[in-house]
Design a protein around this motif. Structure first.
Motif, PDB file in Angstrom:
ATOM      1  N   SER A 215       0.828  -1.325   0.056  1.00 21.17           N
ATOM      2  CA  SER A 215      -0.089   0.107  -0.101  1.00 21.17           C
ATOM      3  C   SER A 215       0.866   1.190   0.106  1.00 21.17           C
ATOM      4  O   SER A 215       0.157   2.232  -0.583  1.00 21.17           O
ATOM      5  CB  SER A 215      -0.985   0.074   1.148  1.00 21.17           C
ATOM      6  N   VAL A 216       2.065   1.159   0.450  1.00 23.32           N
ATOM      7  CA  VAL A 216       2.966   2.367   0.537  1.00 23.32           C
ATOM      8  C   VAL A 216       3.710   2.308  -0.772  1.00 23.32           C
ATOM      9  O   VAL A 216       4.181   3.398  -1.268  1.00 23.32           O
ATOM     10  CB  VAL A 216       3.989   2.417   1.827  1.00 23.32           C
ATOM     11  N   ALA A 217       4.482   1.271  -1.212  1.00 22.01           N
ATOM     12  CA  ALA A 217       5.188   1.014  -2.221  1.00 22.01           C
ATOM     13  C   ALA A 217       4.548   1.374  -3.614  1.00 22.01           C
ATOM     14  O   ALA A 217       5.120   1.788  -4.499  1.00 22.01           O
ATOM     15  CB  ALA A 217       5.949  -0.035  -2.403  1.00 22.01           C
ATOM     16  N   GLY A 218       3.200   0.758  -3.901  1.00 19.19           N
ATOM     17  CA  GLY A 218       2.485   1.104  -4.917  1.00 19.19           C
ATOM     18  C   GLY A 218       2.520   2.698  -5.462  1.00 19.19           C
ATOM     19  O   GLY A 218       3.097   3.001  -6.601  1.00 19.19           O
ATOM     20  N   PRO A 219       2.092   3.688  -4.642  1.00 22.35           N
ATOM     21  CA  PRO A 219       2.224   4.912  -4.947  1.00 22.35           C
ATOM     22  C   PRO A 219       3.622   5.321  -5.239  1.00 22.35           C
ATOM     23  O   PRO A 219       3.606   6.239  -6.340  1.00 22.35           O
ATOM     24  CB  PRO A 219       1.393   5.686  -3.839  1.00 22.35           C
ATOM     25  N   ALA A 220       4.658   5.185  -4.460  1.00 19.05           N
ATOM     26  CA  ALA A 220       5.739   5.279  -4.708  1.00 19.05           C
ATOM     27  C   ALA A 220       6.314   4.964  -6.131  1.00 19.05           C
ATOM     28  O   ALA A 220       7.204   5.737  -6.597  1.00 19.05           O
ATOM     29  CB  ALA A 220       6.860   5.011  -3.632  1.00 19.05           C
ATOM     30  N   ALA A 221       6.158   3.787  -6.190  1.00 17.07           N
ATOM     31  CA  ALA A 221       6.559   3.478  -7.761  1.00 17.07           C
ATOM     32  C   ALA A 221       5.775   4.082  -8.899  1.00 17.07           C
ATOM     33  O   ALA A 221       6.436   4.519  -9.847  1.00 17.07           O
ATOM     34  CB  ALA A 221       6.271   1.633  -7.942  1.00 17.07           C
ATOM     35  N   LEU A 222       4.523   4.280  -8.519  1.00 16.19           N
ATOM     36  CA  LEU A 222       3.930   4.874  -9.726  1.00 16.19           C
ATOM     37  C   LEU A 222       4.406   6.338  -9.991  1.00 16.19           C
ATOM     38  O   LEU A 222       4.587   6.817 -11.044  1.00 16.19           O
ATOM     39  CB  LEU A 222       2.347   5.013  -9.391  1.00 16.19           C
ATOM     40  N   GLN A 223       4.582   6.995  -8.828  1.00 16.88           N
ATOM     41  CA  GLN A 223       5.263   8.406  -8.874  1.00 16.88           C
ATOM     42  C   GLN A 223       6.539   8.733  -9.680  1.00 16.88           C
ATOM     43  O   GLN A 223       6.739   9.566 -10.475  1.00 16.88           O
ATOM     44  CB  GLN A 223       5.582   8.843  -7.550  1.00 16.88           C
ATOM     45  N   ARG A 224       7.392   7.479  -9.964  1.00 16.46           N
ATOM     46  CA  ARG A 224       8.487   7.397 -10.777  1.00 16.46           C
ATOM     47  C   ARG A 224       8.166   6.932 -12.223  1.00 16.46           C
ATOM     48  O   ARG A 224       8.975   7.217 -13.146  1.00 16.46           O
ATOM     49  CB  ARG A 224       9.403   6.607 -10.221  1.00 16.46           C
ATOM     50  N   MET A 225       7.022   6.461 -12.453  1.00 18.49           N
ATOM     51  CA  MET A 225       6.888   5.793 -13.931  1.00 18.49           C
ATOM     52  C   MET A 225       5.739   6.393 -14.704  1.00 18.49           C
ATOM     53  O   MET A 225       5.310   5.803 -15.651  1.00 18.49           O
ATOM     54  CB  MET A 225       6.710   4.399 -13.767  1.00 18.49           C
ATOM     55  N   VAL A 226       5.108   7.714 -14.192  1.00 24.19           N
ATOM     56  CA  VAL A 226       4.074   8.289 -15.117  1.00 24.19           C
ATOM     57  C   VAL A 226       4.486   9.607 -15.177  1.00 24.19           C
ATOM     58  O   VAL A 226       5.200  10.194 -14.242  1.00 24.19           O
ATOM     59  CB  VAL A 226       2.630   8.224 -14.347  1.00 24.19           C
ATOM     60  N   SER A 227       4.092  10.099 -16.404  1.00 27.76           N
ATOM     61  CA  SER A 227       4.292  11.667 -16.712  1.00 27.76           C
ATOM     62  C   SER A 227       3.355  12.593 -15.716  1.00 27.76           C
ATOM     63  O   SER A 227       2.545  11.952 -15.234  1.00 27.76           O
ATOM     64  CB  SER A 227       4.031  11.888 -18.136  1.00 27.76           C
ATOM     65  N   ALA A 228       3.778  13.808 -15.635  1.00 27.44           N
ATOM     66  CA  ALA A 228       3.129  14.736 -14.730  1.00 27.44           C
ATOM     67  C   ALA A 228       1.709  14.764 -15.322  1.00 27.44           C
ATOM     68  O   ALA A 228       0.956  14.970 -14.613  1.00 27.44           O
ATOM     69  CB  ALA A 228       3.893  15.901 -14.878  1.00 27.44           C
ATOM     70  N   SER A 229       1.476  14.767 -16.568  1.00 23.93           N
ATOM     71  CA  SER A 229       0.082  15.113 -17.141  1.00 23.93           C
ATOM     72  C   SER A 229      -0.668  13.733 -16.791  1.00 23.93           C
ATOM     73  O   SER A 229      -2.064  13.986 -17.042  1.00 23.93           O
ATOM     74  CB  SER A 229       0.285  15.207 -18.614  1.00 23.93           C
ATOM     75  N   ASN A 230      -0.149  12.385 -16.601  1.00 23.72           N
ATOM     76  CA  ASN A 230      -0.849  11.527 -16.246  1.00 23.72           C
ATOM     77  C   ASN A 230      -0.901  10.976 -14.870  1.00 23.72           C
ATOM     78  O   ASN A 230      -1.499  10.076 -14.558  1.00 23.72           O
ATOM     79  CB  ASN A 230      -0.326  10.116 -17.009  1.00 23.72           C
ATOM     80  N   ARG A 231      -0.295  11.791 -14.090  1.00 21.64           N
ATOM     81  CA  ARG A 231      -0.050  11.414 -12.570  1.00 21.64           C
ATOM     82  C   ARG A 231      -1.633  11.217 -11.946  1.00 21.64           C
ATOM     83  O   ARG A 231      -1.685  10.223 -11.272  1.00 21.64           O
ATOM     84  CB  ARG A 231       0.779  12.359 -12.000  1.00 21.64           C
ATOM     85  N   ASP A 232      -2.358  12.244 -11.936  1.00 20.56           N
ATOM     86  CA  ASP A 232      -3.563  12.337 -11.195  1.00 20.56           C
ATOM     87  C   ASP A 232      -4.365  10.969 -11.662  1.00 20.56           C
ATOM     88  O   ASP A 232      -5.091  10.355 -11.001  1.00 20.56           O
ATOM     89  CB  ASP A 232      -4.475  13.670 -11.523  1.00 20.56           C
TER      90      ASP A 232
END
Length: 392
Positions: A115-132
């Motif tokens: 539950s904590v690692a999932g968002p941290a991994a997503l933060q590094r692999m998505v572009s700013a426009s697709n982050r939300d």
């Protein structure tokens, strides 16, 4: 993240990891009658098995964030999935309650890391426009996993078989993440002094604390209803238990609509504080009708669907905002961990407060607790908007 843009295959694999982790939460709730029959457990023992996940999450979120920053989000996500699979196998083979409880501790540690690692991994692999939108997808993991757990239970007449299949789902998620998720870099060596300083910096920053409190109130409202919804539908509205279980699963799944809707609305320029305030106010208002049982069964059920769907705007918004309000980039995982601690705190105090109020004062009293939490969410949204330098 590299120049190639968002890796949607990896995003879906990580979201799938969250879903199978949430499946481990839901499987216990729906299998409780089978556990009582097979192992002779009382309700207190069932409650302890269910509470393990929330208790670990309440106290371990920031520490998990520090470990993830040190060893890398992908590596710890895989470790969390491995621990969850081991716990599921231990539970399926458990000869007695003590081993089953130990298996839930192992599963709970795995759930915390995921539950904590999932968002941290997503933060590094998505572009700013697709982050939300990526974070909106991620925030679907809990309602989706819970709904799947409730629906899948119809196929099992024996809880051990359910545990084996749930463990198999985790193994599939582990292979998917290993194959699709890119490697995330490790950080500096971990020390107690560094972890203590990271904790002080994260807790001392106004943004993550406000987000954690907001998640506490949301989880209080959501789990205050859904923990007791099957009982409400059967005892107050006269539905059969299988029908109540199906309705509960459908209402829980409606939360996904709000999660995805938050991603769309944020991409269109809606203010984060506005989404949180509107959703909190709507949940408060709807709860007044649900818990008072002033309407027949079907309208009440539809209000539960509305409660869940509108409420889904909140977790997606909070999780997407957490990296923005981290005191520094290196504390992104710790900030997400603090927000998840708030979520788990709400999961504990919501059912306790509402259950106690219902026992003592009747179902109508629960509406006041949930409504007060909703108004508190509106107040916190106003505080978020006023944070200096934050476009919220």
């Amino acid at each position: 993240m590299g120049k190639e843009g968002t890796r949607w295959g990896a995003v879906l694999a990580i979201v799938g990891a969250g879903v199978v982790a949430a499946l481990q939460v839901g499987k216990l709730i729906i299998a409780a009658p089978l556990l009582r029959k097979d192992l002779g457990l009382d309700l207190a023992s069932i409650g302890a098995l269910a509470a393990v996940f929330s208790i670990l999450g309440m106290f371990g979120g920031i520490a998990a964030g520090g470990v993830i920053t040190r060893y890398g989000a992908r590596r710890m996500l895989l470790a969390g999935l491995a621990a969850t699979a081991v716990g599921a196998v231990m539970g399926a083979m458990a000869p007695a309650y003590g081993v089953l409880l130990a298996s839930r501790v192992v599963e709970g540690l795995g759930f915390l890391m995921i539950s904590v690692a999932g968002p941290a991994a997503l933060q590094r692999m998505v572009s700013a426009s697709n982050r939300d939108f990526a974070f909106a997808l991620w925030s679907c993991y809990m309602p989706a996993g819970m709904a799947i757990a409730m629906l899948a239970s119809q196929a099992f007449g024996e809880w051990r078989a359910y545990w084996w299949c749930a463990g198999g789902a985790v193994a599939v998620a582990l292979v998917s993440v290993a194959a699709l998720a890119p490697v995330t870099p490790a950080g500096a060596s971990l020390s107690w002094r560094g972890l203590r300083q990271d904790t002080v910096d994260t807790v001392g920053a106004p943004g993550p604390g406000l987000l954690a409190l907001s998640f506490t109130l949301y989880s209080l409202m959501f789990f205050a209803l859904f923990t007791f919804l099957p009982v409400l539908l059967t005892e107050q509205l006269g539905l059969s238990l299988p029908t109540a279980g199906l309705y509960t699963a459908m209402a829980s799944a409606a939360n996904v609509i709000g999660n995805l809707g938050a991603g769309v609305l944020l991409a269109r320029g809606w203010r984060r504080s506005t989404l949180i305030a509107c959703a909190s106010l709507a949940m408060a208002a709807v709860a007044l009708f649900i818990f008072r049982s002033v309407l027949p069964a079907m309208p009440t059920f539809l209000l539960c669907v509305l409660f869940s769907a509108v409420g889904g705007l909140i977790p997606a918004t909070l999780l997407g905002t957490a990296p923005m309000l981290a005191p520094r980039p290196g504390l992104t995982a710790a900030s997400v961990g603090l927000v998840m601690q708030g979520s788990n705190l709400g999961q504990v105090i919501g059912p306790l407060a509402v259950g106690g109020a219902i026992d003592r004062y009747g179902w109508a009293s629960a509406s006041f607790i949930v409504a007060a939490a909703g108004l508190g969410g509106v107040a916190l949204a106003w505080r978020l908007r006023r944070l200096k330098g934050a476009a919220l």
